[in-house]
Design a protein around this motif. Sequence first.
Motif, PDB file in Angstrom:
ATOM      1  N   GLU A   1       0.851  -1.616  -0.238  1.00 37.33           N
ATOM      2  CA  GLU A   1       0.412  -0.178  -0.244  1.00 37.33           C
ATOM      3  C   GLU A   1       0.733   1.531   0.346  1.00 37.33           C
ATOM      4  N   LEU A   2       1.818   1.185   0.758  1.00 38.03           N
ATOM      5  CA  LEU A   2       2.609   2.730   0.862  1.00 38.03           C
ATOM      6  C   LEU A   2       3.769   2.787  -0.550  1.00 38.03           C
ATOM      7  N   SER A   3       4.086   1.382  -0.883  1.00 40.20           N
ATOM      8  CA  SER A   3       4.948   1.191  -1.401  1.00 40.20           C
ATOM      9  C   SER A   3       4.298   2.400  -3.093  1.00 40.20           C
ATOM     10  N   ASP A   4       3.083   1.583  -3.563  1.00 36.40           N
ATOM     11  CA  ASP A   4       1.959   1.592  -4.462  1.00 36.40           C
ATOM     12  C   ASP A   4       0.987   1.512  -4.554  1.00 36.40           C
ATOM     13  N   PRO A   5       0.611   2.751  -4.355  1.00 36.28           N
ATOM     14  CA  PRO A   5      -1.234   2.715  -4.645  1.00 36.28           C
ATOM     15  C   PRO A   5      -1.717   2.804  -5.246  1.00 36.28           C
ATOM     16  N   LEU A   6      -1.081   2.824  -6.482  1.00 39.14           N
ATOM     17  CA  LEU A   6      -1.833   2.018  -8.002  1.00 39.14           C
ATOM     18  C   LEU A   6      -1.869   0.503  -7.797  1.00 39.14           C
ATOM     19  N   GLN A   7      -0.527  -0.163  -7.249  1.00 40.16           N
ATOM     20  CA  GLN A   7      -0.840  -0.942  -8.145  1.00 40.16           C
ATOM     21  C   GLN A   7      -1.527  -1.790  -7.620  1.00 40.16           C
ATOM     22  N   GLU A   8      -1.855  -0.949  -5.824  1.00 38.21           N
ATOM     23  CA  GLU A   8      -3.020  -2.030  -5.333  1.00 38.21           C
ATOM     24  C   GLU A   8      -4.107  -1.730  -5.460  1.00 38.21           C
ATOM     25  N   ALA A   9      -4.272  -0.359  -6.338  1.00 37.54           N
ATOM     26  CA  ALA A   9      -5.366  -0.730  -7.407  1.00 37.54           C
ATOM     27  C   ALA A   9      -6.033  -1.319  -8.313  1.00 37.54           C
ATOM     28  N   ASN A  10      -4.307  -1.870  -8.738  1.00 34.45           N
ATOM     29  CA  ASN A  10      -4.617  -2.793 -10.278  1.00 34.45           C
ATOM     30  C   ASN A  10      -4.938  -3.895  -9.444  1.00 34.45           C
ATOM     31  N   THR A  11      -4.143  -4.233  -7.604  1.00 36.48           N
ATOM     32  CA  THR A  11      -4.324  -5.631  -7.582  1.00 36.48           C
ATOM     33  C   THR A  11      -6.256  -5.791  -7.241  1.00 36.48           C
ATOM     34  N   ILE A  12      -6.672  -4.441  -6.665  1.00 38.68           N
ATOM     35  CA  ILE A  12      -8.207  -4.726  -6.310  1.00 38.68           C
ATOM     36  C   ILE A  12      -8.283  -4.862  -7.808  1.00 38.68           C
ATOM     37  N   THR A  13      -8.439  -4.004  -8.755  1.00 34.01           N
ATOM     38  CA  THR A  13      -8.234  -4.482 -10.755  1.00 34.01           C
ATOM     39  C   THR A  13      -9.487  -5.931 -10.411  1.00 34.01           C
ATOM     40  N   VAL A  14      -7.809  -6.721 -10.444  1.00 33.06           N
ATOM     41  CA  VAL A  14      -7.665  -8.156 -11.044  1.00 33.06           C
ATOM     42  C   VAL A  14      -8.778  -8.303 -10.114  1.00 33.06           C
ATOM     43  N   GLU A  15      -8.386  -8.265  -8.960  1.00 34.89           N
ATOM     44  CA  GLU A  15      -9.824  -9.290  -7.891  1.00 34.89           C
ATOM     45  C   GLU A  15     -11.097  -8.858  -8.259  1.00 34.89           C
ATOM     46  N   THR A  16     -11.239  -7.678  -8.616  1.00 39.48           N
ATOM     47  CA  THR A  16     -13.094  -7.236  -9.305  1.00 39.48           C
ATOM     48  C   THR A  16     -12.585  -7.267 -10.705  1.00 39.48           C
ATOM     49  N   LEU A  17     -12.057  -8.068 -11.325  1.00 36.93           N
ATOM     50  CA  LEU A  17     -11.501  -8.344 -12.559  1.00 36.93           C
ATOM     51  C   LEU A  17     -13.144  -9.509 -12.856  1.00 36.93           C
ATOM     52  N   TYR A  18     -12.871 -10.588 -12.107  1.00 39.86           N
ATOM     53  CA  TYR A  18     -13.289 -11.402 -12.503  1.00 39.86           C
ATOM     54  C   TYR A  18     -14.810 -11.074 -12.339  1.00 39.86           C
ATOM     55  N   LYS A  19     -15.501 -10.207 -11.365  1.00 43.11           N
ATOM     56  CA  LYS A  19     -16.969  -9.680 -11.275  1.00 43.11           C
ATOM     57  C   LYS A  19     -17.160  -8.764 -12.641  1.00 43.11           C
ATOM     58  N   GLN A  20     -16.342  -7.536 -12.785  1.00 42.18           N
ATOM     59  CA  GLN A  20     -16.591  -7.387 -13.735  1.00 42.18           C
ATOM     60  C   GLN A  20     -16.895  -7.937 -14.693  1.00 42.18           C
ATOM     61  N   GLN A  21     -16.404  -8.928 -15.329  1.00 42.23           N
ATOM     62  CA  GLN A  21     -16.607  -9.672 -15.892  1.00 42.23           C
ATOM     63  C   GLN A  21     -17.541 -10.540 -16.960  1.00 42.23           C
ATOM     64  N   GLU A  22     -17.732 -10.634 -15.566  1.00 44.07           N
ATOM     65  CA  GLU A  22     -19.372 -11.392 -14.995  1.00 44.07           C
ATOM     66  C   GLU A  22     -19.769  -9.980 -15.360  1.00 44.07           C
ATOM     67  N   GLU A  23     -20.410  -9.530 -14.755  1.00 46.03           N
ATOM     68  CA  GLU A  23     -20.829  -8.003 -14.870  1.00 46.03           C
ATOM     69  C   GLU A  23     -21.625  -7.445 -16.797  1.00 46.03           C
ATOM     70  N   ILE A  24     -20.145  -7.709 -16.885  1.00 49.04           N
ATOM     71  CA  ILE A  24     -20.434  -7.206 -19.020  1.00 49.04           C
ATOM     72  C   ILE A  24     -20.938  -8.945 -19.240  1.00 49.04           C
ATOM     73  N   GLU A  25     -20.717  -9.483 -18.861  1.00 48.83           N
ATOM     74  CA  GLU A  25     -21.573 -10.696 -19.866  1.00 48.83           C
ATOM     75  C   GLU A  25     -22.899 -10.116 -19.158  1.00 48.83           C
ATOM     76  N   HIS A  26     -23.818 -10.552 -17.998  1.00 46.72           N
ATOM     77  CA  HIS A  26     -25.083  -9.858 -17.635  1.00 46.72           C
ATOM     78  C   HIS A  26     -25.805  -8.790 -18.739  1.00 46.72           C
ATOM     79  N   LEU A  27     -24.331  -7.727 -18.622  1.00 45.23           N
ATOM     80  CA  LEU A  27     -24.620  -6.257 -19.098  1.00 45.23           C
ATOM     81  C   LEU A  27     -25.135  -6.680 -20.939  1.00 45.23           C
ATOM     82  N   LYS A  28     -24.324  -7.900 -21.417  1.00 50.93           N
ATOM     83  CA  LYS A  28     -24.946  -8.028 -22.379  1.00 50.93           C
ATOM     84  C   LYS A  28     -25.747  -8.577 -23.082  1.00 50.93           C
ATOM     85  N   ASP A  29     -25.976  -9.139 -22.501  1.00 50.83           N
ATOM     86  CA  ASP A  29     -27.217  -9.560 -22.345  1.00 50.83           C
ATOM     87  C   ASP A  29     -28.538  -8.648 -21.439  1.00 50.83           C
TER      88      ASP A  29
END
Lengths: 827, 195
Positions: A334-362
């Motif tokens: 967190e200290l060294s790179d908040p952006l990285q954290e954001a990236n990790t969060i993004t990675v974590e939520t990526l799956y969710k988002q992909q799912e969401e994207i699927e839903h949205l596509k539907d």
Amino acid sequence: MYPCCSSASFDCKMENGEGVFEIRTPSRAFTLKAISKQAMMYWLQQLQMRRWEFCNTQSRFPVGSSQLVNEPLAGRTNVVDNEDFLPLVKTPTEAVGLKAASLPAPQTSTALQNISLKHPWTEIQNTVYNICGSKQLWGNNGNVFSFDEFQEHPENVDEEQEAEVEAGCAVKEGTPEDGRMGPRLNWIRKARWMNSGFPGSEELSREKNSVDKVSVLQQQILTLTEEVKSQKELVKLLHKALEAAQQEKRVSNMYLTAAEDKDRLELVRHKVRQIADLTSRLEALEQEKKELEQILTLRDSHIQELKEHVQLLMEKNHAKQEVIMTLTEQMARELSDPLQEANTITVETLYKQQEEIEHLKDDIDAYKTQNQFLNSEIHQVTRLWTRVAENEKALLMKCACLQARNCQMESKYLTVLRKLQEAVPGLPNSDAELVKNLIQEALQWDVKEEAEEGFNLNPVSEYDEYGFMTVSDYEIEDWKLLAKIQALEIKSNKLWSQEIVEKPLRDRWNSIGELNPCAELKSLIRSGIPVEHRQRVWRWMVSRHCSPVPGHYQRLLEQSRSTEHPACRQIELDLPRTLTNNKHFSSPTSQLIPRLRRVLLAFSWHNPAIGYCQGLNRLAAVALLVLEDEESAFWCLVYIVENLMPADYYSDTLITSQVDQRVFKDFLSEKLPRLMAHFEQYQIDVSLITFNWFLVAFVDSLVSDILLRVWDAFLYEGTKVIFRYALAIFKYNEEEILRIHDSVEIYQYLRFFTRMITDGRKLMNIAFNDLNPFPMKLLRNRRSTHREELEAELCELEQIKAAYVKERAEQGPQDLEEVVSEEEEES
Amino acid sequence: MMAIRELKVCLLGDTGVGKSSIVCRFVQDHFDHNISPTIGASFMTKTVPCGNELHKFLIWDTAGQERFHSLAPMYYRGSAAAVIVYDITKQDSFHTLKKWVKELKEHGPENIVMAIAGNKCDLSDIREVPMKDAKEYAESIGAIVVETSAKNAVNIEELFQGISQQIPPLDPHENSNNGAIKLGRQTSQMGRRCC
């Protein structure tokens, strides 16, 4: 047998079969068979041992004593010959044979491990006992071997045993030691034999291989050196054993030397006591040992517990360390790179988002379908709507026509009623009543019906879009009737012209984007600005010549709040009586009244030369109605007073207003000479009527619809428009006026005739077409000429006044009643 | 058939004293609190019988604001009578009245009948101008004086009747002493009804 034994060599060859071994002496060779390999090995070892003992005894002890030693051994050898003696095999194999066989390469040093130096005596005793035990058992068995020398003493076993025991006691230095050491040495020897890999040194020495002799001898030396070592150790052991034996001997000597039985008894007792004491001590020690063991077990269990506890704590610690590690890592991340954290969060939520994207596509697909459907629906509905709109338009047209006809019919009906009203005195009472009722009915607004039905069944509504009353509120009933007829006529005119004239104009207005002064715009404005465009166009017209100064209005308001302007009283007087025919001003609680107050006060500060002039309230009120915004209305007022109207139009003497009346009369004479002649004939001063037309630009004179149309052109073109319309109003009614041949009636007519004008289009055409040419230059010239005249007249009047005052002063004070008025200067 | 005499009457007075209201009450018997201020002038007529004559009043109502005074000559020119109105609740309006009287004396038609109307007598509790002052002043200039209320229709008819009676009849014989008698009667009436 013994001498040959000392020089014998033993051999066991696997190829001869199990248990078969050879004993070779220089004279002869014996082949023997043991019951098993183990037994064979045992025998071989025993033989080796005997050979060793024999050799030793030959060198150390006298021959006599050696006899004692060898005898039991020989006996023993004989006993072992019994093939069927199975239980016996166990003992020797466990005690000696197996050990020798199972340990292939024991070293000399380790060969002495089992020797306990602490209890040498016990060891020796045990060994002796073992040997004796074996001898006894062996004695019972028959000899299976064809060994002659051994079979010589089978019956002497008991004797030999006794002899041995005797020997054990008598010769302490010899036998017990040998008995004990025998197996050990034999064992060492055996090991050495196994290591060297050859049957025996004796065998090698006997071979006459000169070449190998040196090496063999060297090996022998080595072997012998080792043997010497072990011998030395043995000697040490023997020394110790000797010491122990000597101790024993001393005790025994004491016992033996005791003179009497009593002493001996005493000694025995002493020993017994010692034994008992030792036993009790032993018990105590055992007890202690038990206790200690218990304590030990307790300690052990405690240690176990503690270990478990430690284990637990370790685990805990480990877990905590892990947590700390993860937290540290996280923190570092967190200290060294908040952006990285954001990236990790993004990675974590990526799956969710992909799912969401699927839903949205539907969803998108669904919406697309829906959209397509709705598009078609819109298309359908639009078609329907178009058709309905066309129908509605047609119906509206029809409705307008019908309304117009209705208006005309009603107006005609009212006209008839009016005629009847005039004829009332001549009518019978019942008819007169009927006419009166009909008039009453015609004048009533059917408010209730209007509210309930949502549309107006009355041909005209009570107020127009700016809140002006459509029918003037005259107090006299025949005038009311007239006003209503007039309203109906205006309405029918409007309805007739709506489709033919108004609509194309409206379309043209709608097509105008940015306003630019041009001939087309001028003509459009003259035709009247549609309600929806009026505000915008008025603002534009005002801003063209009179750009609002930012903050100026607010400053003026501030000033009017802090200081009371002298005009304030007059403004307050006029506020409640401004545009009383407009619903936005007629109520004292109307919101427009305070706004109007502010506009007028601001203007009075803005232009102190004028301050406030009655009439400005009406101008400002109209501006407020159209522009709505207070500040815009203020600037509109400024524009009218300072830009459109000539200077001094509203100032103290209203001089230019008066000038304009003269100018107007000139124009009237010029444009409408017949009418002017008519007025002159009946001594009609039109300026009595027209003065306020000019001062307030027809406000309260013309019906609102026409008034605003006049204002549209007035704001764009200026005061010339007022002249045009004033002339047009006379022209519009010229014939009517010419028919009146009474000055009072003419005045009466002129008082209301502006309100009788119902056809704004006709009036506009007169104003802007019939009265042409109307050059501005002419207007300007006339204005300046008349101004000069009027100023000269006023100056003359002042002089006369001054002369009069001077004359009066010379005559002295006199009663006013006696003063004769002067001849009017203007007559 | 009675003879109709057209009598031009102009109303003068300070702004907001109720000139138009008096005219409105007299002509239409109607009162409006917020009658539009007169710009320039307004014109109304009313015919009233007077003796064996019908007097048709041609009433010119004028604007009260001072800057419109310069237009006044247009209106009082050729007038048989002038009604000068003041507001009994405003002393200022009584001063303005005096100015008008002076102007009429100086520039008005000869023998113009002057009638002083102290309007808003319904508001006598906030009176500023005592009746006595008005009476004395009227007497000093030989004018009719009456306190009126256009709102409550007090003395409006009487005011114009008084004017009618002050107008010298066409027949010189009937004219003698008429004004004095009528003035006296008018004054007594006024005292009875207004104070």
